[in-house]
Write a protein that holds these residues in place. Structure first.
Motif, PDB file in Angstrom:
ATOM      1  N   SER A 129      43.579 -59.732  20.793  1.00  0.00           N
ATOM      2  CA  SER A 129      44.979 -59.960  21.148  1.00  0.00           C
ATOM      3  C   SER A 129      45.810 -60.478  19.978  1.00  0.00           C
ATOM      4  N   GLY A 130      45.189 -61.203  19.039  1.00  0.00           N
ATOM      5  CA  GLY A 130      45.951 -61.788  17.947  1.00  0.00           C
ATOM      6  C   GLY A 130      45.759 -61.105  16.606  1.00  0.00           C
ATOM      7  N   LEU A 131      45.288 -59.860  16.624  1.00  0.00           N
ATOM      8  CA  LEU A 131      45.036 -59.156  15.367  1.00  0.00           C
ATOM      9  C   LEU A 131      46.338 -58.826  14.650  1.00  0.00           C
ATOM     10  N   LEU A 132      46.239 -58.741  13.313  1.00  0.00           N
ATOM     11  CA  LEU A 132      47.407 -58.462  12.489  1.00  0.00           C
ATOM     12  C   LEU A 132      47.110 -57.305  11.532  1.00  0.00           C
ATOM     13  N   VAL A 133      48.104 -56.481  11.283  1.00  0.00           N
ATOM     14  CA  VAL A 133      47.959 -55.424  10.282  1.00  0.00           C
ATOM     15  C   VAL A 133      47.737 -56.078   8.916  1.00  0.00           C
ATOM     16  N   SER A 186      29.835 -43.999  15.716  1.00  0.00           N
ATOM     17  CA  SER A 186      30.321 -44.156  17.079  1.00  0.00           C
ATOM     18  C   SER A 186      29.494 -45.174  17.851  1.00  0.00           C
ATOM     19  N   GLY A 187      30.187 -46.064  18.542  1.00  0.00           N
ATOM     20  CA  GLY A 187      29.523 -47.080  19.349  1.00  0.00           C
ATOM     21  C   GLY A 187      29.172 -48.339  18.600  1.00  0.00           C
ATOM     22  N   GLY A 188      29.331 -48.322  17.291  1.00  0.00           N
ATOM     23  CA  GLY A 188      29.018 -49.494  16.495  1.00  0.00           C
ATOM     24  C   GLY A 188      30.142 -50.517  16.507  1.00  0.00           C
ATOM     25  N   PRO A 189      29.872 -51.728  16.025  1.00  0.00           N
ATOM     26  CA  PRO A 189      30.878 -52.783  16.091  1.00  0.00           C
ATOM     27  C   PRO A 189      31.862 -52.769  14.929  1.00  0.00           C
ATOM     28  N   LEU A 190      33.095 -53.145  15.242  1.00  0.00           N
ATOM     29  CA  LEU A 190      34.093 -53.460  14.235  1.00  0.00           C
ATOM     30  C   LEU A 190      34.244 -54.974  14.259  1.00  0.00           C
ATOM     31  N   LEU A 191      34.025 -55.608  13.113  1.00  0.00           N
ATOM     32  CA  LEU A 191      33.977 -57.064  13.019  1.00  0.00           C
ATOM     33  C   LEU A 191      35.140 -57.606  12.209  1.00  0.00           C
ATOM     34  N   ASP A 192      35.536 -58.837  12.515  1.00  0.00           N
ATOM     35  CA  ASP A 192      36.524 -59.500  11.664  1.00  0.00           C
ATOM     36  C   ASP A 192      35.801 -60.204  10.522  1.00  0.00           C
ATOM     37  N   SER A 193      36.524 -60.914   9.689  1.00  0.00           N
ATOM     38  CA  SER A 193      35.937 -61.507   8.488  1.00  0.00           C
ATOM     39  C   SER A 193      34.958 -62.637   8.801  1.00  0.00           C
ATOM     40  N   ARG A 194      34.952 -63.110  10.037  1.00  0.00           N
ATOM     41  CA  ARG A 194      33.996 -64.134  10.441  1.00  0.00           C
ATOM     42  C   ARG A 194      32.799 -63.548  11.184  1.00  0.00           C
ATOM     43  N   GLY A 195      32.722 -62.216  11.232  1.00  0.00           N
ATOM     44  CA  GLY A 195      31.588 -61.568  11.877  1.00  0.00           C
ATOM     45  C   GLY A 195      31.695 -61.507  13.388  1.00  0.00           C
TER      46      GLY A 195
END
Length: 348
Positions: A129-133, A186-195
């Motif tokens: 919800s709080g993601l940023l470009v 496909s089906g794999g995770p997309l992670l943020d910089s904190r994993g």
């Protein structure tokens, strides 16, 4: 389970590189390879053969400590058998708990001994919800069959719409990123910089038609995935709320210069009918009379069908919603509707 590959001397790496190396090491045990096994008859005989469907397979990730795996529906579509390979290279059969083709999400159950399930490492959930470009992201998968590969990039766009190809349904609020995503991701995770998990890698923009990354990848946001997985684990399917109406084609309203969703029919006994919603009727001379045009719900404007579906996706069966309608083209009314459950179609 853990990634037992020892870390090399990190003293020569930058702090950012150390962080990325650690992120990969910590999260690879959460990621599994999925093989979709389909049945086919031999070309020169009538024998039934089991063959992998798809050249590069797909991925999923450990959802909880009970051996549930989340993945894309298209990874396991048409499977007669599914196999899951873990970080230690062991392979186990998996049962399909349920899935939603229109949202491209499915849940599997690894059928392995209790001691194996106890050692599985669930992925850490984040929020979308709080993601940023411009935010940094990482994708783990096996592009072109290469085991456990890490790619990185940034979020290039938010709130994209992606056609799933299932009955004209679209995925909304999709994350666009430029991390390299290829067949097998496909089906794999997309992670943020904190994993932390922020999405499921599901598709790429491929203008060449050759299945190669163009720098435009798409992921289903975790805030959408979480609700779908929880429903599948509870009910064995996705329970989707409905008003119980039939929607008229949007061309009719365009000709009238009205924005909203035109109600074509309100079957008796549906939630909308109980609330007093009206559809299109005919008078004694056969002339059509417009009933209700939905122009808002729960205080949010409804200009198109997509707006209506977006609001409904955030509701649950049994919720009471306020629906603003324009009746007969000039009367504004607010109705309270208790949402019902969409009955899944049973194939004959």
């Amino acid at each position: 389970m853990e990634n037992k590959t020892p870390l090399p001397d990190l003293s020569q790496l930058s702090p950012e590189e150390v962080k990325t190396v650690s992120l990969f090491k910590e999260n690879t045990p959460c990621v599994v390879n999925i093989t979709n096994i389909a049945t086919a008859r031999g070309y020169y005989s009538m024998d039934i053969q089991k063959i992998p469907a798809g050249k590069f397979g797909g991925h999923g990730f450990v959802w909880d400590g009970r051996g549930h795996i989340a993945t894309n529906f298209h990874v396991i579509r048409g499977a007669s058998e599914v196999r899951v390979s873990l970080i230690d290279q062991s392979t186990w059969p998996a049962k399909i708990i349920g899935g939603d083709p229109s949202k491209d999400v499915a849940v599997l159950q690894v059928e392995a001994p209790p001691e194996v399930l106890a050692n599985l490492k669930p992925i850490t959930l984040g929020a979308s919800s709080g993601l940023l470009v411009g935010q940094q992201v990482f994708a783990i998968g096996n592009p072109f069959g290469l085991d456990h590969t890490l790619t990185s990039g940034i979020i290039s766009g938010l709130n994209r719409e992606l056609n799933t190809g299932y009955g004209g349904n679209s995925l909304r609020n999709v994350i666009q990123c430029d991390a390299a995503i290829n067949p097998g991701n496909s089906g794999g995770p997309l992670l943020d910089s904190r994993g932390r998990l922020i999405g499921i890698n599901t598709a790429i923009a491929d203008p060449t038609g050759k299945g190669a990354s163009s720098g435009i990848g798409f992921a289903i946001p975790i805030d959408t995935v979480k609700g779908l997985v929880e429903q599948i684990l509870k009910y064995g399917r996705v329970v989707r709320p409905v008003l119980g109406i039939t929607i008229a084609p949007p061309q009719a309203l365009r000709q009238m210069g009205i924005q909203g969703v035109l109600v074509l029919d309100v079957p008796p006994g549906t939630p909308a009918a109980k609330a007093g919603m009206e559809g299109i009727t005919r008078d004694n001379y056969g002339r059509m009379t417009i009933g209700d045009v939905i122009v808002g719900m729960n205080g949010k404007p409804v200009r198109t069908e997509a707006d209506l579906f977006d609001i409904l996706d955030g509701c649950k069966v049994g919720d009471k919603v306020t629906v603003d309608v324009l009746r007969h083209g000039d009367q504004r009314k607010t109705l309270t509707v208790k949402l019902g459950e969409r009955i899944p179609e049973i194939a004959e």
